[in-house]
Design a protein around this motif. Structure first.
Motif, PDB file in Angstrom:
ATOM      1  N   LEU A 140       0.890  -1.202   0.051  1.00 12.97           N
ATOM      2  CA  LEU A 140       0.072  -0.130  -0.069  1.00 12.97           C
ATOM      3  C   LEU A 140       0.825   1.100   0.061  1.00 12.97           C
ATOM      4  N   ILE A 141       2.074   0.947  -0.594  1.00 10.60           N
ATOM      5  CA  ILE A 141       2.786   2.536  -0.402  1.00 10.60           C
ATOM      6  C   ILE A 141       2.404   3.431  -1.567  1.00 10.60           C
ATOM      7  N   TYR A 142       2.395   4.815  -0.839  1.00 10.11           N
ATOM      8  CA  TYR A 142       1.577   5.800  -1.808  1.00 10.11           C
ATOM      9  C   TYR A 142       2.159   7.301  -1.319  1.00 10.11           C
ATOM     10  N   SER A 143       2.114   8.207  -2.175  1.00  9.25           N
ATOM     11  CA  SER A 143       2.399   9.662  -1.765  1.00  9.25           C
ATOM     12  C   SER A 143       1.605  10.409  -2.702  1.00  9.25           C
ATOM     13  N   ASP A 144       1.733  11.620  -2.641  1.00  8.39           N
ATOM     14  CA  ASP A 144       1.109  12.345  -3.953  1.00  8.39           C
ATOM     15  C   ASP A 144       1.732  12.107  -5.367  1.00  8.39           C
ATOM     16  N   ASP A 145       3.193  12.179  -5.173  1.00  7.44           N
ATOM     17  CA  ASP A 145       3.854  11.822  -6.312  1.00  7.44           C
ATOM     18  C   ASP A 145       3.390  10.518  -7.187  1.00  7.44           C
ATOM     19  N   ILE A 146       3.425   9.458  -6.265  1.00 12.76           N
ATOM     20  CA  ILE A 146       3.149   8.229  -6.605  1.00 12.76           C
ATOM     21  C   ILE A 146       1.540   8.126  -7.229  1.00 12.76           C
ATOM     22  N   GLY A 147       0.773   8.795  -6.534  1.00  9.42           N
ATOM     23  CA  GLY A 147      -0.697   9.031  -6.961  1.00  9.42           C
ATOM     24  C   GLY A 147      -0.814   9.719  -8.406  1.00  9.42           C
ATOM     25  N   GLY A 148       0.208  10.588  -8.751  1.00 12.21           N
ATOM     26  CA  GLY A 148       0.092  11.270  -9.865  1.00 12.21           C
ATOM     27  C   GLY A 148       0.630  10.418 -11.088  1.00 12.21           C
ATOM     28  N   GLN A 149       1.506   9.429 -10.845  1.00 12.84           N
ATOM     29  CA  GLN A 149       2.331   8.638 -11.678  1.00 12.84           C
ATOM     30  C   GLN A 149       1.167   7.543 -11.894  1.00 12.84           C
ATOM     31  N   VAL A 150       0.240   7.085 -11.056  1.00 16.99           N
ATOM     32  CA  VAL A 150      -0.676   6.146 -11.007  1.00 16.99           C
ATOM     33  C   VAL A 150      -1.992   6.635 -11.963  1.00 16.99           C
ATOM     34  N   ALA A 151      -2.424   7.901 -11.656  1.00 16.29           N
ATOM     35  CA  ALA A 151      -3.244   8.618 -12.394  1.00 16.29           C
ATOM     36  C   ALA A 151      -2.944   8.718 -14.012  1.00 16.29           C
ATOM     37  N   ALA A 152      -1.522   8.927 -14.249  1.00 21.59           N
ATOM     38  CA  ALA A 152      -1.160   9.018 -15.652  1.00 21.59           C
ATOM     39  C   ALA A 152      -1.115   7.783 -16.313  1.00 21.59           C
ATOM     40  N   MET A 153      -1.197   6.618 -15.530  1.00 22.26           N
ATOM     41  CA  MET A 153      -1.239   5.176 -16.238  1.00 22.26           C
ATOM     42  C   MET A 153      -2.554   5.042 -16.685  1.00 22.26           C
ATOM     43  N   GLY A 154      -3.694   5.738 -16.362  1.00 19.90           N
ATOM     44  CA  GLY A 154      -4.999   5.851 -16.470  1.00 19.90           C
ATOM     45  C   GLY A 154      -5.786   4.984 -15.609  1.00 19.90           C
ATOM     46  N   PHE A 155      -5.359   4.779 -14.249  1.00 26.78           N
ATOM     47  CA  PHE A 155      -6.295   3.890 -13.441  1.00 26.78           C
ATOM     48  C   PHE A 155      -7.328   5.000 -12.722  1.00 26.78           C
ATOM     49  N   LYS A 156      -8.479   4.648 -12.203  1.00 26.38           N
ATOM     50  CA  LYS A 156      -9.306   5.506 -11.831  1.00 26.38           C
ATOM     51  C   LYS A 156      -9.280   5.489 -10.170  1.00 26.38           C
ATOM     52  N   GLY A 157      -8.531   4.493  -9.805  1.00 23.05           N
ATOM     53  CA  GLY A 157      -8.718   4.270  -8.224  1.00 23.05           C
ATOM     54  C   GLY A 157      -7.251   3.721  -7.702  1.00 23.05           C
ATOM     55  N   MET A 158      -7.047   3.896  -6.456  1.00 25.18           N
ATOM     56  CA  MET A 158      -5.922   3.287  -5.796  1.00 25.18           C
ATOM     57  C   MET A 158      -6.145   3.174  -4.176  1.00 25.18           C
ATOM     58  N   LEU A 159      -5.398   1.989  -3.862  1.00 18.60           N
ATOM     59  CA  LEU A 159      -5.580   1.601  -2.398  1.00 18.60           C
ATOM     60  C   LEU A 159      -4.427   2.005  -1.627  1.00 18.60           C
ATOM     61  N   THR A 160      -4.677   2.445  -0.535  1.00 17.98           N
ATOM     62  CA  THR A 160      -3.499   3.003   0.460  1.00 17.98           C
ATOM     63  C   THR A 160      -4.049   2.830   2.017  1.00 17.98           C
ATOM     64  N   GLU A 161      -3.189   3.287   2.636  1.00 21.55           N
ATOM     65  CA  GLU A 161      -3.295   3.076   4.297  1.00 21.55           C
ATOM     66  C   GLU A 161      -4.046   4.263   4.994  1.00 21.55           C
ATOM     67  N   GLY A 162      -5.002   3.652   5.615  1.00 23.89           N
ATOM     68  CA  GLY A 162      -5.619   5.109   6.595  1.00 23.89           C
ATOM     69  C   GLY A 162      -4.718   5.209   7.695  1.00 23.89           C
ATOM     70  N   ALA A 163      -3.791   5.884   7.512  1.00 19.84           N
ATOM     71  CA  ALA A 163      -2.680   6.261   8.540  1.00 19.84           C
ATOM     72  C   ALA A 163      -2.987   7.407   9.421  1.00 19.84           C
ATOM     73  N   LYS A 164      -2.960   7.343  10.597  1.00 21.14           N
ATOM     74  CA  LYS A 164      -3.470   8.581  11.336  1.00 21.14           C
ATOM     75  C   LYS A 164      -2.864   9.677  11.218  1.00 21.14           C
ATOM     76  N   HIS A 165      -1.405   9.529  11.068  1.00 23.06           N
ATOM     77  CA  HIS A 165      -0.388  10.764  10.955  1.00 23.06           C
ATOM     78  C   HIS A 165      -0.935  11.247   9.616  1.00 23.06           C
ATOM     79  N   VAL A 166      -1.565  10.781   8.602  1.00 20.76           N
ATOM     80  CA  VAL A 166      -1.821  11.388   7.386  1.00 20.76           C
ATOM     81  C   VAL A 166      -3.364  12.054   7.402  1.00 20.76           C
ATOM     82  N   LEU A 167      -4.110  11.332   7.940  1.00 22.04           N
ATOM     83  CA  LEU A 167      -5.554  11.430   8.361  1.00 22.04           C
ATOM     84  C   LEU A 167      -5.843  12.484   9.167  1.00 22.04           C
ATOM     85  N   GLY A 168      -5.126  12.475  10.347  1.00 24.49           N
ATOM     86  CA  GLY A 168      -5.384  13.398  11.446  1.00 24.49           C
ATOM     87  C   GLY A 168      -6.864  13.350  12.141  1.00 24.49           C
TER      88      GLY A 168
END
Length: 471
Positions: A147-175
């Motif tokens: 479930l590795i993810y960051s904004d930059d990785i999300g941008g790469q995945v979107a450029a590949m044409g995917f409509k969605g991505m799974l990642t972690e609901g980490a507390k330090h990100v969600l607040g």
């Protein structure tokens, strides 16, 4: 309506053999075949087959109500092909129900998204081809390794044409935010994000059989009641885990499969539905962007990438491996590419970790992190020598970049031609269909005229029929 998204990962470690410094240059085979066959056979018998049979029964018992998703690494599929093909057959049987979705992920189950954008894209594309080959449909949602993810990785995945991505609901990100909503990538709004509920997922995969856990024993009705009691607006509950949790991490003797089997009926009683990631991404709207400037994952308390790249040994091995990424791509040698896939697998770097973890780590043949590092670097030394023999390292970066640009341009041109071929085929089919229609009308009109000649008394009726056909 509140919806559960249930997802399982299938990946199999490729075990490396003991490889010493003096083997470099003389032995180009790096794997422990006996251990690879033994381990996949053991997991298939104790986990995969019983778990998949249970999931199939759950689908059959509940019709189209119960749904589930899988993400299978390419190297994991290779191990199943060689040593446990009956697992693939069971997955195909599940696929035929129409209640299962197969996701995209890096073929190698590696960390290419942290190192090389082109390698990452190639890694994902290769796995997608494998999924389409076995299950007849190209994945539309991606799940990165661990479930590795960051904004930059999300941008790469979107450029590949995917409509969605799974990642972690980490507390330090969600607040203060909840993981029970659909979000979108901060730099690519069209990419929707589904966040794992850490507690609900780990209650099954990590704590289910722990008699010292305060939630023990966990029953299906209590579990569903917790979901039903969530605030009204929280509608998407993502429960993600490894399939091996069912039978390995949580032994079958713990009644883990009986617990799982009871989930759909308990959920139905509370008005809770099931959906696949693709269905959720298609139907649900994002409530807003998720800001993830630093890389996160689902591993350890930190939920970052420090378990793979947290010490100097890991970073040296990682940088050394990806230093030849472009040369591997240019070489395009089948044996080199297979070794490349296996050496990228994230577990190779995990064995080198010096971090304490709340999840037990089996290092296999390695006595400690330094032992894992030494063995891997010996293998990597031989592998890089082989790559350089196909594409010498004396060639400077400028020439290498020129070759890469040429290859990319050729790839783009081929892709454009493939699209044009598809367009022209569709046009030809349309013209042929139109010709057939005209030909059919002409034959019918001819037949009507023939009948008119033979039956003069019906001349007026036939004439009217011919006029109608011409219209």
């Amino acid at each position: 309506m509140r919806t559960i998204c249930l997802y399982f990962e299938i990946h199999q470690i490729i075990h490396l053999k003991r490889y010493r410094f003096f083997d470099i240059g003389t032995d180009h085979y790096y794997y422990d075949d006996y251990e690879n066959e033994r381990s996949i056979g053991d997991i298939a018998e104790r986990s995969y087959i019983p778990a998949l049979n249970t999931l199939l029964e759950m689908i059959k018992d509940n019709g189209q109500y119960f749904k589930v998703a899988f993400s299978i690494s390419g190297v994991g599929m290779e191990q199943l092909e060689m040593h446990a093909p009956h697992v693939i057959e069971k997955l195909q049987e599940l696929n035929e129900t129409g209640c299962v979705e197969f996701l995209a992920e890096p073929y190698s189950h590696g960390l290419s998204s942290l190192a090389n954008e082109i390698t990452f894209a190639d890694d994902v594309k290769k796995q997608c081809v494998k999924m389409e080959e076995y299950f007849g449909k190209k994945p539309t949602v991606l799940r990165n390794s661990s479930l590795i993810y960051s904004d930059d990785i999300g941008g790469q995945v979107a450029a590949m044409g995917f409509k969605g991505m799974l990642t972690e609901g980490a507390k330090h990100v969600l607040g203060w935010k909840s993981p029970h909503y659909v979000y979108n990538c901060n730099i690519a709004p069209e990419l929707k994000l589904l966040l794992r509920d850490v507690n609900l997922s780990d209650d099954i995969s990590l704590r289910f059989s722990n008699s010292e856990w305060e939630g023990y024993p966990l029953f299906a009705d209590n579990y569903i009641n917790r979901i039903a009691s969530l605030p009204e607006g929280e509608q998407v509950i993502n429960i993600f885990m490894e399939l091996s949790a069912l039978g390995i991490a949580q032994p079958l003797s713990s009644n883990i499969l009986e617990f799982l089997r009871a989930i759909p009926s308990c959920a139905k009683a509370k008005g809770i539905t099931f959906a696949t990631p693709g269905e959720i991404c298609q139907k649900a709207k994002s409530v807003g962007a998720l800001d993830v400037p630093d890389t996160l994952s689902w591993v350890d308390e930190e939920r970052d990438v420090s378990c793979w790249l947290g010490n100097a040994m890991q970073r040296e091995a990682f940088n050394k491996l990806y230093s030849v990424a472009d040369r591997v791509r240019i070489a395009n040698d089948s044996r080199i590419c297979q070794d490349w896939d296996y050496l990228q697998a994230s577990n190779n770097f995990r064995f080198m970790t010096t971090k304490a973890s709340n999840v037990g780590l089996d290092r296999g043949i390695y006595s400690d992190p330094f032992d894992a590092f030494t063995n891997y670097m010996n293998i990597l030394g031989d592998f890089i020598n082989r790559v350089n023999s196909l594409y010498p390292d004396e060639i400077d970066n400028e020439e290498l970049n020129a070759l890469l640009t040429t290859i990319k341009n050729q790839g783009d041109e081929i892709e454009m031609k493939d699209k044009e071929i598809i367009r022209l085929k569709a046009k030809i089919e349309k013209i042929q269909a139109s010709d057939e229609k005209v030909k059919g009308k002409a034959e019918k009109a001819k037949a009507v005229k023939t009948v008119a000649k033979k039956t003069p008394g019906r001349k007026k009726a036939v004439s009217a029929s011919v006029k109608e056909e011409k219209k």
